[in-house]
Design a protein around this motif. Sequence first.
Motif, PDB file in Angstrom:
ATOM      1  N   LEU A  65       0.828  -1.205   0.000  1.00  0.00           N
ATOM      2  CA  LEU A  65       0.000   0.000   0.000  1.00  0.00           C
ATOM      3  C   LEU A  65       0.866   1.261   0.000  1.00  0.00           C
ATOM      4  CD1 LEU A  65      -2.786  -1.042   2.533  1.00  0.00           C
ATOM      5  CD2 LEU A  65      -3.148  -0.463   0.126  1.00  0.00           C
ATOM      6  N   CYS A  66       1.926   1.246   0.796  1.00  0.00           N
ATOM      7  CA  CYS A  66       2.818   2.402   0.842  1.00  0.00           C
ATOM      8  C   CYS A  66       3.500   2.622  -0.509  1.00  0.00           C
ATOM      9  CB  CYS A  66       3.869   2.222   1.942  1.00  0.00           C
ATOM     10  SG  CYS A  66       3.236   2.443   3.617  1.00  0.00           S
ATOM     11  N   ARG A  67       3.861   1.533  -1.155  1.00  0.00           N
ATOM     12  CA  ARG A  67       4.492   1.652  -2.471  1.00  0.00           C
ATOM     13  C   ARG A  67       3.521   2.305  -3.459  1.00  0.00           C
ATOM     14  NH1 ARG A  67       8.497  -0.349  -5.406  1.00  0.00           N
ATOM     15  NH2 ARG A  67       9.281  -1.514  -3.628  1.00  0.00           N
ATOM     16  N   MET A  68       2.261   1.839  -3.455  1.00  0.00           N
ATOM     17  CA  MET A  68       1.264   2.435  -4.353  1.00  0.00           C
ATOM     18  C   MET A  68       1.018   3.899  -4.013  1.00  0.00           C
ATOM     19  SD  MET A  68      -1.667  -0.399  -5.143  1.00  0.00           S
ATOM     20  CE  MET A  68      -1.773  -1.047  -3.485  1.00  0.00           C
ATOM     21  N   ALA A  69       0.970   4.197  -2.709  1.00  0.00           N
ATOM     22  CA  ALA A  69       0.759   5.589  -2.298  1.00  0.00           C
ATOM     23  C   ALA A  69       1.898   6.464  -2.804  1.00  0.00           C
ATOM     24  CB  ALA A  69       0.656   5.679  -0.777  1.00  0.00           C
ATOM     25  N   ALA A  70       3.125   5.971  -2.710  1.00  0.00           N
ATOM     26  CA  ALA A  70       4.278   6.740  -3.178  1.00  0.00           C
ATOM     27  C   ALA A  70       4.211   6.957  -4.687  1.00  0.00           C
ATOM     28  CB  ALA A  70       5.572   6.021  -2.803  1.00  0.00           C
ATOM     29  N   GLN A  71       3.877   5.898  -5.424  1.00  0.00           N
ATOM     30  CA  GLN A  71       3.816   6.012  -6.883  1.00  0.00           C
ATOM     31  C   GLN A  71       2.691   6.943  -7.319  1.00  0.00           C
ATOM     32  OE1 GLN A  71       3.560   1.748  -7.762  1.00  0.00           O
ATOM     33  NE2 GLN A  71       5.596   1.844  -8.691  1.00  0.00           N
ATOM     34  N   LEU A  72       1.519   6.803  -6.706  1.00  0.00           N
ATOM     35  CA  LEU A  72       0.380   7.643  -7.087  1.00  0.00           C
ATOM     36  C   LEU A  72       0.620   9.101  -6.719  1.00  0.00           C
ATOM     37  CD1 LEU A  72      -2.510   5.237  -6.021  1.00  0.00           C
ATOM     38  CD2 LEU A  72      -1.921   5.888  -8.372  1.00  0.00           C
ATOM     39  N   ALA A  73       1.180   9.334  -5.519  1.00  0.00           N
ATOM     40  CA  ALA A  73       1.479  10.713  -5.125  1.00  0.00           C
ATOM     41  C   ALA A  73       2.543  11.308  -6.040  1.00  0.00           C
ATOM     42  CB  ALA A  73       1.945  10.758  -3.665  1.00  0.00           C
ATOM     43  N   GLY A  74       3.556  10.491  -6.381  1.00  0.00           N
ATOM     44  CA  GLY A  74       4.584  10.975  -7.309  1.00  0.00           C
ATOM     45  C   GLY A  74       4.009  11.298  -8.676  1.00  0.00           C
ATOM     46  N   LEU A  75       3.087  10.449  -9.138  1.00  0.00           N
ATOM     47  CA  LEU A  75       2.447  10.696 -10.433  1.00  0.00           C
ATOM     48  C   LEU A  75       1.622  11.980 -10.388  1.00  0.00           C
ATOM     49  CD1 LEU A  75       1.995   9.696 -13.293  1.00  0.00           C
ATOM     50  CD2 LEU A  75       0.156   8.217 -12.444  1.00  0.00           C
TER      51      LEU A  75
ATOM     52  N   ARG B  67       3.649  24.548  -6.477  1.00  0.00           N
ATOM     53  CA  ARG B  67       3.442  24.389  -5.036  1.00  0.00           C
ATOM     54  C   ARG B  67       2.806  23.040  -4.713  1.00  0.00           C
ATOM     55  NH1 ARG B  67      -0.351  24.557  -1.360  1.00  0.00           N
ATOM     56  NH2 ARG B  67      -1.969  24.914  -2.916  1.00  0.00           N
ATOM     57  N   LEU B  68       1.721  22.723  -5.425  1.00  0.00           N
ATOM     58  CA  LEU B  68       1.076  21.436  -5.180  1.00  0.00           C
ATOM     59  C   LEU B  68       1.956  20.275  -5.628  1.00  0.00           C
ATOM     60  CD1 LEU B  68      -2.767  21.639  -5.871  1.00  0.00           C
ATOM     61  CD2 LEU B  68      -1.615  20.778  -3.853  1.00  0.00           C
ATOM     62  N   ALA B  69       2.756  20.495  -6.674  1.00  0.00           N
ATOM     63  CA  ALA B  69       3.673  19.439  -7.111  1.00  0.00           C
ATOM     64  C   ALA B  69       4.629  19.079  -5.987  1.00  0.00           C
ATOM     65  CB  ALA B  69       4.449  19.895  -8.349  1.00  0.00           C
ATOM     66  N   ARG B  70       5.211  20.093  -5.341  1.00  0.00           N
ATOM     67  CA  ARG B  70       6.130  19.825  -4.232  1.00  0.00           C
ATOM     68  C   ARG B  70       5.408  19.117  -3.090  1.00  0.00           C
ATOM     69  NH1 ARG B  70      11.228  22.496  -4.869  1.00  0.00           N
ATOM     70  NH2 ARG B  70      11.815  21.479  -2.941  1.00  0.00           N
ATOM     71  N   SER B  71       4.171  19.524  -2.824  1.00  0.00           N
ATOM     72  CA  SER B  71       3.411  18.888  -1.736  1.00  0.00           C
ATOM     73  C   SER B  71       3.181  17.411  -2.014  1.00  0.00           C
ATOM     74  CB  SER B  71       2.068  19.603  -1.554  1.00  0.00           C
ATOM     75  OG  SER B  71       2.246  20.932  -1.136  1.00  0.00           O
ATOM     76  N   PHE B  72       2.822  17.085  -3.259  1.00  0.00           N
ATOM     77  CA  PHE B  72       2.591  15.675  -3.593  1.00  0.00           C
ATOM     78  C   PHE B  72       3.891  14.871  -3.528  1.00  0.00           C
ATOM     79  CE2 PHE B  72      -1.507  16.960  -5.596  1.00  0.00           C
ATOM     80  CZ  PHE B  72      -2.306  16.034  -4.949  1.00  0.00           C
ATOM     81  N   PHE B  73       4.988  15.453  -3.968  1.00  0.00           N
ATOM     82  CA  PHE B  73       6.258  14.735  -3.880  1.00  0.00           C
ATOM     83  C   PHE B  73       6.649  14.519  -2.414  1.00  0.00           C
ATOM     84  CE2 PHE B  73       7.140  16.419  -8.301  1.00  0.00           C
ATOM     85  CZ  PHE B  73       7.055  15.165  -8.903  1.00  0.00           C
ATOM     86  N   ARG B  74       6.341  15.484  -1.567  1.00  0.00           N
ATOM     87  CA  ARG B  74       6.621  15.318  -0.145  1.00  0.00           C
ATOM     88  C   ARG B  74       5.805  14.159   0.428  1.00  0.00           C
ATOM     89  NH1 ARG B  74       5.553  20.142   1.318  1.00  0.00           N
ATOM     90  NH2 ARG B  74       3.465  19.818   2.159  1.00  0.00           N
ATOM     91  N   THR B  75       4.532  14.084   0.042  1.00  0.00           N
ATOM     92  CA  THR B  75       3.704  12.954   0.462  1.00  0.00           C
ATOM     93  C   THR B  75       4.285  11.651  -0.075  1.00  0.00           C
ATOM     94  OG1 THR B  75       1.716  14.326   0.533  1.00  0.00           O
ATOM     95  CG2 THR B  75       1.396  11.951   0.320  1.00  0.00           C
ATOM     96  N   GLY B  76       4.717  11.668  -1.333  1.00  0.00           N
ATOM     97  CA  GLY B  76       5.317  10.477  -1.925  1.00  0.00           C
ATOM     98  C   GLY B  76       6.567  10.036  -1.188  1.00  0.00           C
ATOM     99  N   ARG B  77       7.401  10.999  -0.761  1.00  0.00           N
ATOM    100  CA  ARG B  77       8.606  10.646   0.001  1.00  0.00           C
ATOM    101  C   ARG B  77       8.239   9.992   1.322  1.00  0.00           C
ATOM    102  NH1 ARG B  77      10.561  15.845  -0.881  1.00  0.00           N
ATOM    103  NH2 ARG B  77      10.453  16.238   1.370  1.00  0.00           N
ATOM    104  N   THR B  78       7.216  10.523   1.992  1.00  0.00           N
ATOM    105  CA  THR B  78       6.782   9.936   3.267  1.00  0.00           C
ATOM    106  C   THR B  78       6.369   8.483   3.073  1.00  0.00           C
ATOM    107  OG1 THR B  78       5.984  12.100   3.996  1.00  0.00           O
ATOM    108  CG2 THR B  78       5.191  10.178   5.198  1.00  0.00           C
ATOM    109  N   ALA B  79       5.617   8.221   2.019  1.00  0.00           N
ATOM    110  CA  ALA B  79       5.176   6.854   1.738  1.00  0.00           C
ATOM    111  C   ALA B  79       6.353   5.971   1.336  1.00  0.00           C
ATOM    112  CB  ALA B  79       4.124   6.858   0.633  1.00  0.00           C
ATOM    113  N   ALA B  80       7.244   6.486   0.487  1.00  0.00           N
ATOM    114  CA  ALA B  80       8.385   5.690   0.024  1.00  0.00           C
ATOM    115  C   ALA B  80       9.312   5.327   1.175  1.00  0.00           C
ATOM    116  CB  ALA B  80       9.148   6.452  -1.052  1.00  0.00           C
ATOM    117  N   ASP B  81       9.474   6.242   2.132  1.00  0.00           N
ATOM    118  CA  ASP B  81      10.336   5.958   3.283  1.00  0.00           C
ATOM    119  C   ASP B  81       9.826   4.766   4.088  1.00  0.00           C
ATOM    120  OD1 ASP B  81      12.006   8.008   2.610  1.00  0.00           O
ATOM    121  OD2 ASP B  81      11.192   9.449   4.055  1.00  0.00           O
ATOM    122  N   GLU B  82       8.499   4.566   4.072  1.00  0.00           N
ATOM    123  CA  GLU B  82       7.919   3.441   4.800  1.00  0.00           C
ATOM    124  C   GLU B  82       8.275   2.102   4.160  1.00  0.00           C
ATOM    125  OE1 GLU B  82       5.788   3.318   7.675  1.00  0.00           O
ATOM    126  OE2 GLU B  82       6.673   5.297   7.904  1.00  0.00           O
TER     127      GLU B  82
END
Length: 526
Positions: free
Chosen positions: A269-279, A291-306
């Motif tokens: 699930l975390c992997r999918m969250a990271a990929q979808l947020a990155g997309l 601005r929103l692009a950076r926010s989504f990448f930040r969310t993606g990093r949080t998920a990818a770190d998991e």
Amino acid sequence: MSGRQHRETEMARRIRAKGLAAGLTHAQIAVEIHRACSPHFGTTRIKSHRLSHGIALADVIEQVRALFERDKKPPPGIGETLLSAYESGLKRPGPEYLHYLCMVYSVEPLAFGLSASCICGSGHRSISMVRPSDDFSADPRAAKQRDMRLGLNAAPAPSTDSGSEDENIVRRALLDLLTGDAMFENPARSLDGKVLGALEGIRRRMDDTLVSATVSAAMLDQWEEATISFGRQYTTTAPLRLLCDVMLELNAVRIAMAHRQPIDLQERLCRMAAQLAGLCGMIMINLGDHRLARSFFRTGRTAADETGDRALRAWITAREALVPLYYGDAREALNLAKKSRDLAGHTACAAQAMAPVIEARALATISGIDSKKEVVDQAKRALTRARTAFSNMKEDEQEDTAFGYTEKQLFFYQGDVLTKLGQTLEADAVLEQALQKYSDHILDQTLIRLDMATCRLLEGNLDEALNIATHAFQLLGQEYRTDFIMRPAFEFEKAIRVRDPNHPGLRAFGEQLRTRSMTGRGSNGA
């Protein structure tokens, strides 16, 4: 309610009780709440007024709706998401909503920290829609009694999932696109405040879920297939349409993560969250909202770190580097590219090829066509590392434009680097190969043609440069004309004007850009 929100509410409740006992007005209590809570919780002035009355977001919304009804206006679109955005400082109320919020709290705009005067031109202090006896309560029976006392219709029972309202907003935006109502309108303008608020709401709840998180393995298989499919559609589907689809999938993953899963399912699930947020971040770049692009990448990093997956973390970081490369400081892009390279290490993955290409593009952007030989050599060495890394990638990653890195992308960005360095002969050969390999992704095709036009410009052939650029934008559909693609087009026009402000083809090209441009808002978002 989070622990932080609970502490904020408790502190405000105590200040409110003491203020009422001392005979203070609600406006005076709001000032005290802001003074005490802001240093600890970042409480804004507008939120302080709601806390001073001891009411919930839903109460304010119902009162605004009642005022609209009283004034014989159509029901307003304000909801908890938008009001939360006002209270958090992410958005500023428009003139109409500001007027009604002033009426609800019986204050002037200055009390919210806003210098603008109200559109009504008169004071609001004599109008009181909130009663001191209305205590903040989650009891639905008390809420119903309060609504009856105020003469309001009872609101429908809230959904058990707070993201459902945001999801419905995104669904409505998607339906508008499917029915053709917004397909050929300004894609940036279609992202109005309500939709942007919904996108941000879903992303924020994903952040909350990631730090707190039963579905079947079969369901996860379907979601993973959908995620891969969205990656394929990235090159062929209009950005706004794809964004709606991806956001709905991201919200479904978030809901699944609301409960702790077995560790293997949680990681998927975390992997999918990271990929979808990155997309989503990639799409927001294409829509021109950095601005929103950076926010989504930040969310993606949080998920990818998991996940602990170095390749995934490196991919997210490399993709994020494109934000400052296009919209900010190329030096920051260079640092992020190096960070991505370090994260990838010796792992054969997409980031190993992508990161050095971004390094080369950042170096070329910083140095420009007057680059010294050592900078040119440094950029070319980075491109060589990228080609070597690409040859070591898995075959499926070499065919994945979104989550992998393809040969056509490698050619395109290599040509872009050489163009920025002023190496027009080498750039021509590489860009021609890149264009031959692109049968989709009109955005990249347009940028390739702009690079080819820039090469002609650098060689002094303004006629051919304008012909190539004009042809590029004749092929570009309306739904793709966002800030991201129009920005380099206007820069190209400016470069032509510097060379020959009276060139006969310049006026026609400029009119084509301005009459068909779809840049309805700036890249900072709504």
